[in-house]
Design a protein around this motif. Structure first.
Motif, PDB file in Angstrom:
ATOM      1  N   MET A  93     -10.119  -3.454  -0.699  1.00 46.94           N
ATOM      2  CA  MET A  93      -9.102  -4.256  -1.300  1.00 46.94           C
ATOM      3  C   MET A  93      -9.458  -5.731  -1.126  1.00 46.94           C
ATOM      4  SD  MET A  93      -5.329  -3.850   0.208  1.00 46.94           S
ATOM      5  CE  MET A  93      -5.176  -2.048  -0.262  1.00 46.94           C
ATOM      6  N   VAL A 141      -5.841  -2.849   6.417  1.00 41.34           N
ATOM      7  CA  VAL A 141      -6.243  -3.370   5.030  1.00 41.34           C
ATOM      8  C   VAL A 141      -7.533  -2.712   4.758  1.00 41.34           C
ATOM      9  CG1 VAL A 141      -6.674  -5.216   3.343  1.00 41.34           C
ATOM     10  CG2 VAL A 141      -4.591  -5.372   4.983  1.00 41.34           C
ATOM     11  N   GLN A 169       0.713  -1.299   0.135  1.00 43.21           N
ATOM     12  CA  GLN A 169       0.042  -0.068  -0.040  1.00 43.21           C
ATOM     13  C   GLN A 169       0.932   1.298  -0.076  1.00 43.21           C
ATOM     14  OE1 GLN A 169      -3.472   0.251   2.821  1.00 43.21           O
ATOM     15  NE2 GLN A 169      -2.797  -1.776   3.000  1.00 43.21           N
TER      16      GLN A 169
END
Ligand SMILES: Cc1cc2nc3c(=O)[nH]c(=O)nc-3n(C[C@H](O)[C@H](O)[C@H](O)COP(=O)(O)OP(=O)(O)OC[C@H]3O[C@@H](n4cnc5c(N)ncnc54)[C@H](O)[C@@H]3O)c2cc1C
Length: 441
Positions: free
Chosen positions: A138, A134, A29
């Motif tokens: 995603m 997260v 990321q």
């Protein structure tokens, strides 16, 4: 390696959202040009199993993946109860009488340097912390990968899932665990090296509320890390959940060398009693108090995999799918974290999808030898702790001389230097590629 403007978007599909897949997603990321999607077979991210041990290398890898991972781990990890034992790896003691020595005889308590300190956690607590890092968007759940192919015309790898849906990406990272489907596409279906192997060991696992553990075996043993070594088996205990719970893993050796049925089964108390009948009173008290129990066959992979990648499919393995190891050094999840650290950085260095193969090569160049070492010594440590290693047996002096040797090599790895090595390989690969294309023009 160039300015941000030079970077083209790269789509990475991560198959499997265990510790390895989640850690990789968090690391990636940080690179705006990398678009990430996690495809997880289960209906949500989850972990089975109770306590997990993280050596110093694993803890360093967390912060190197992203400082937020290290901070999250610090919030939920547990050291030992006694300040005086913070620098003790484990206290190793005899689980039964041996050579005239009584049960409970102290064998050795290897000391840790300041950089070798480690800690433990409840698995679910650690995974919950990773999930927070997260974004929901995603991940896609209920996506069990069944097939991988390549559309060369479009330069995309195609993923097919059991629900009939498909997806595509520039590259796929198989983080799908020891029973990986991705590995079959890397090594070829039917390749014996692709098959997990039963190690001959199995483990009864459970948790005990700390107050009950203290009442049964006393504060010293309940609140700190202990290993009870016996012939054909060993029992390890350590505190988790900020010291509120004692984690128990009782390893034993099968006589048949064969494991039948599910890999993770219900624990039957009579099986546990039969396997550890010669073990002393403290172990028996521990067994009687175990809650949330299960029973695991211990499998690993051959350390001789010739590759972790299929270049033609742009498919690469990470974590247990590449190098599952026997858990006797508490190092498997740490290896997945090291993979995620190296891979997230080398993928981040890719300017476009045409650099991906150089990143694969760079990753494999440092990760394959390191993980192989951990795999080989995982099995050997299991034999050693069960007083069965052919060159040591139940000779306690010999055991003391080797008990912490490979594990220190695992803990003391300079991960920054490993990344530098990988980046140098990547640079050389990219230069080679450019030289070849200028010749062919
Ligand atoms: C008894 C035992 C004790 C252990 N103790 C320790 C310890 O103390 N310390 C330590 O560091 N390690 C330990 N390990 C090892 C550690 O558990 C593993 O190395 C680690 O969990 C591997 O993480 P992973 O993400 O690679 O794989 P996994 O955790 O197995 O995750 C794989 C993910 O992929 C998903 N998946 C699988 N197939 C597909 C598919 N076809 N399509 C999509 N998704 C899929 C799964 O649902 C899962 O979410 C232990 C292992 C065992 C068995």
């Amino acid at each position: 390696m160039g300015s941000v403007q030079d970077l083209e978007p790269i789509e990475i599909a991560i198959v499997g959202g265990g510790i390895g897949g989640l850690a990789l997603a968090i690391g990636l990321q940080q690179h705006d040009h990398i678009r990430i999607k996690i495809y997880e077979a289960a209906s949500k991210f989850s972990e089975i199993g109770a306590g997990v041990f993280f050596g110093a290398n694993s803890i360093r890898a967390m912060s190197l993946i992203h400082p937020s991972v290290g901070e999250a781990y610090a919030r939920i990890s547990t050291s030992v109860g006694w300040e005086s034992k913070k620098d003790t790896y484990f206290d190793f003691i005899l689980a039964h009488e041996l050579h005239g020595l009584p049960t409970g005889t102290h064998i050795i308590s290897p000391k840790l340097s300041a950089t070798e300190r480690h800690s433990t956690a409840h698995r679910a607590h650690f995974v919950d912390e990773l999930i927070k890092l997260v974004p929901n968007s995603m991940a896609e759940f209920g996506k069990r990968l069944t097939d991988v192919s390549r559309d060369e015309n479009r330069g995309k790898t195609i993923l097919k899932f059991a629900d009939g849906s498909t997806a595509e990406a520039d590259a796929v990272i198989g983080c799908d665990g020891i029973r990986s489907v991705c590995r079959e596409f890397v090594l070829g279906k039917g390749n014996p090296l692709s098959q997990p192997m039963f190690t001959g060991k199995h483990a009864y696992r459970g948790l005990i509320p700390m107050d009950k553990a203290i009442a049964a075996i006393g504060e010293e043993k309940a609140q700190n890390r202990f290993m009870f070594l016996g012939k054909g088996g060993h029992v390890l205990t350590f505190p988790v959940a900020n010291g509120d719970v004692m984690n128990v893993v009782a390893f034993s050796t099968t006589k048949s060398g064969v494991w039948e049925g599910e890999w993770v089964k219900r624990m039957e108390r009579e099986d546990l009693a039969a396997d550890f009948q010669g073990f002393g009173e403290e172990c028996q008290k521990i067994f009687s108090l175990m809650e949330n129990t299960d029973h695991w066959g211990i499998f690993d992979l051959s350390p001789e995999l010739p590759t972790y990648s299929s270049r033609s499919l742009r498919l690469l393995l990470l974590g247990d799918s590449a190098h599952a190891c026997a858990p006797h050094q508490g190092a498997g999840a740490g290896q997945a974290l090291e993979d995620a650290y190296i891979l997230s950085h080398v993928l981040g260095e890719c300017h476009s999808s045409s650099d991906l193969l150089a990143a694969f090569k760079a990753y494999e160049s440092v990760r394959m030898p390191r993980a192989k070492f951990v795999q080989i010594h995982g099995r050997r440590q299991g034999e050693l702790l069960d007083l069965q290693r052919p060159d040591v047996g139940d000779n306690l002096e010999k055991l003391k001389a080797v008990i912490d040797v490979p594990i220190r090599e695992i803990w003391n790895c300079d991960l920054g230097a490993e990344l530098e090595k990988a980046l140098a390989v990547m640079k050389a690969e990219l230069e080679k590629g450019r030289a070849q294309s200028s010749v062919s023009e």
